[in-house]
Write a protein that holds these residues in place. Structure first.
Motif, PDB file in Angstrom:
ATOM      1  N   THR A   4       0.821  -1.201   0.000  1.00  0.00           N
ATOM      2  CA  THR A   4       0.000   0.000   0.000  1.00  0.00           C
ATOM      3  C   THR A   4       0.858   1.254   0.000  1.00  0.00           C
ATOM      4  O   THR A   4       2.004   1.230   0.463  1.00  0.00           O
ATOM      5  CB  THR A   4      -0.934   0.018   1.222  1.00  0.00           C
ATOM      6  OG1 THR A   4      -1.726   1.212   1.221  1.00  0.00           O
ATOM      7  CG2 THR A   4      -0.142  -0.042   2.524  1.00  0.00           C
ATOM      8  N   THR A   9       1.490   2.751   7.260  1.00  0.00           N
ATOM      9  CA  THR A   9       1.427   1.304   7.368  1.00  0.00           C
ATOM     10  C   THR A   9       2.262   0.673   6.261  1.00  0.00           C
ATOM     11  O   THR A   9       2.843   1.375   5.433  1.00  0.00           O
ATOM     12  CB  THR A   9      -0.039   0.815   7.333  1.00  0.00           C
ATOM     13  OG1 THR A   9      -0.103  -0.538   7.795  1.00  0.00           O
ATOM     14  CG2 THR A   9      -0.634   0.930   5.934  1.00  0.00           C
ATOM     15  N   THR A  12      -1.982  -3.925   3.538  1.00  0.00           N
ATOM     16  CA  THR A  12      -3.393  -3.969   3.888  1.00  0.00           C
ATOM     17  C   THR A  12      -3.868  -5.416   3.846  1.00  0.00           C
ATOM     18  O   THR A  12      -3.384  -6.216   3.048  1.00  0.00           O
ATOM     19  CB  THR A  12      -4.250  -3.118   2.937  1.00  0.00           C
ATOM     20  OG1 THR A  12      -4.079  -3.575   1.585  1.00  0.00           O
ATOM     21  CG2 THR A  12      -3.871  -1.649   3.023  1.00  0.00           C
ATOM     22  N   ASN A  14      -7.654  -7.489   4.053  1.00  0.00           N
ATOM     23  CA  ASN A  14      -9.089  -7.245   4.024  1.00  0.00           C
ATOM     24  C   ASN A  14      -9.921  -8.522   4.158  1.00  0.00           C
ATOM     25  O   ASN A  14     -10.373  -9.087   3.165  1.00  0.00           O
ATOM     26  CB  ASN A  14      -9.455  -6.510   2.729  1.00  0.00           C
ATOM     27  CG  ASN A  14      -9.065  -5.050   2.765  1.00  0.00           C
ATOM     28  OD1 ASN A  14      -9.714  -4.238   3.415  1.00  0.00           O
ATOM     29  ND2 ASN A  14      -7.987  -4.710   2.071  1.00  0.00           N
ATOM     30  N   PHE A  73      -2.544  -2.671   8.037  1.00  0.00           N
ATOM     31  CA  PHE A  73      -3.820  -1.969   8.177  1.00  0.00           C
ATOM     32  C   PHE A  73      -4.935  -2.967   7.866  1.00  0.00           C
ATOM     33  O   PHE A  73      -5.021  -3.485   6.752  1.00  0.00           O
ATOM     34  CB  PHE A  73      -3.851  -0.770   7.227  1.00  0.00           C
ATOM     35  CG  PHE A  73      -5.133   0.035   7.252  1.00  0.00           C
ATOM     36  CD1 PHE A  73      -6.013  -0.023   8.312  1.00  0.00           C
ATOM     37  CD2 PHE A  73      -5.436   0.874   6.185  1.00  0.00           C
ATOM     38  CE1 PHE A  73      -7.182   0.732   8.327  1.00  0.00           C
ATOM     39  CE2 PHE A  73      -6.595   1.634   6.178  1.00  0.00           C
ATOM     40  CZ  PHE A  73      -7.468   1.561   7.256  1.00  0.00           C
ATOM     41  N   SER A  76      -8.882  -2.006   5.087  1.00  0.00           N
ATOM     42  CA  SER A  76      -8.817  -0.705   4.420  1.00  0.00           C
ATOM     43  C   SER A  76     -10.005  -0.508   3.485  1.00  0.00           C
ATOM     44  O   SER A  76     -10.320   0.621   3.100  1.00  0.00           O
ATOM     45  CB  SER A  76      -7.519  -0.589   3.617  1.00  0.00           C
ATOM     46  OG  SER A  76      -7.463  -1.574   2.594  1.00  0.00           O
TER      47      SER A  76
END
Length: 242
Positions: A4, A9, A12, A14, A73, A76
């Motif tokens: 990312t 950070t 990511t 998800n 993260f 995101s």
């Protein structure tokens, strides 16, 4: 997992996709724009579109495959505390993060009320950083809800900052990120708002990270404040290397 360009950070992850807008900060949602783009590209994970919240059980195995320590993260492209995400799945995500203590997982939500409500039911661990988004003074109560959570590290994402935030109660807060909105219709961010927040953080000895000015061309606008960049992180970040 995905690399990312988000400044605070590294990766990511998800396990949930899709969301719904709830406050002014959601108006020009980055995740919505990206979802439409990925959907148009035929990416299977995003075929349901942005407004349909989907859980992805297969994504739970991904962190176990990372060989080196990462700063990650989480979600995101969604909000882990969305009402359509079952408690049982949130617990699974937290267990994965707990199992992988060599990584730092940064979780960010606008649903701070639900965070506070179910916090006692979650397996918190030292490597889970919990944050809330606060775009203006109409949603300051999110910070109080964050304080009620059992997170060891608590942070604020003041992005997109669309109004002044004088006299923030930073008690129990470890880190503050500030950023302006980007895109063709970006709402402007007053430099005085940013300077005031930076001074509040300095006075309260809270780590301050200035992400961007934003605008139509965020790269050109840059991320310097008072002629310097602010990349401060919570001191505990270094503990993952010990």
């Amino acid at each position: 997992m995905a690399q990312t360009s988000i400044e605070w950070t590294e990766l990511t992850w998800n396990p949930v996709t899709g969301c719904t807008k709830i406050t002014a900060g959601c108006k020009f949602c980055y995740a919505e724009v990206m979802t439409k783009r990925l959907q148009a590209m035929g990416v299977e994970k995003y075929k349901a579109g942005f407004k349909k919240v989907k859980i992805h059980e297969d994504a739970l195995q991904i962190p176990y495959t990372w060989k080196k320590s990462k700063v990650v993260f989480v979600n995101s492209m969604s909000d882990l505390f969305h009402k359509d995400v079952p408690l049982e799945f949130i617990q699974k995500v937290f267990q994965v993060m707990k199992d992988n203590g060599q990584h730092v997982f940064q979780v960010l939500t606008k649903r701070a009320g639900r965070l506070a409500e179910i916090s006692p039911l979650l397996p918190w661990s030292h490597n889970i950083w919990m944050g809330v988004s606060v775009e203006d003074n109409r949603v300051l109560d999110r910070i109080d809800f964050l304080r009620q959570s059992s997170a060891r590290v608590k942070f604020l994402s003041l992005e997109p900052l669309i109004g002044p935030l004088p006299k923030i109660n930073l008690s129990g807060i470890d880190w503050v990120i500030v950023g302006g909105e980007s895109g063709h219709k970006a709402r402007p961010m007053n430099p005085d708002w940013v300077l005031d927040i930076q001074e509040q953080c300095q006075s309260s000895k809270v780590a301050f990270f200035f992400k961007q000015w934003g605008g139509k061309n965020k790269k050109k606008a840059g991320r310097e404040l008072n002629g310097q960049t602010y990349d401060e992180m919570p001191d505990v970040e270094l503990e993952r290397f010990i």
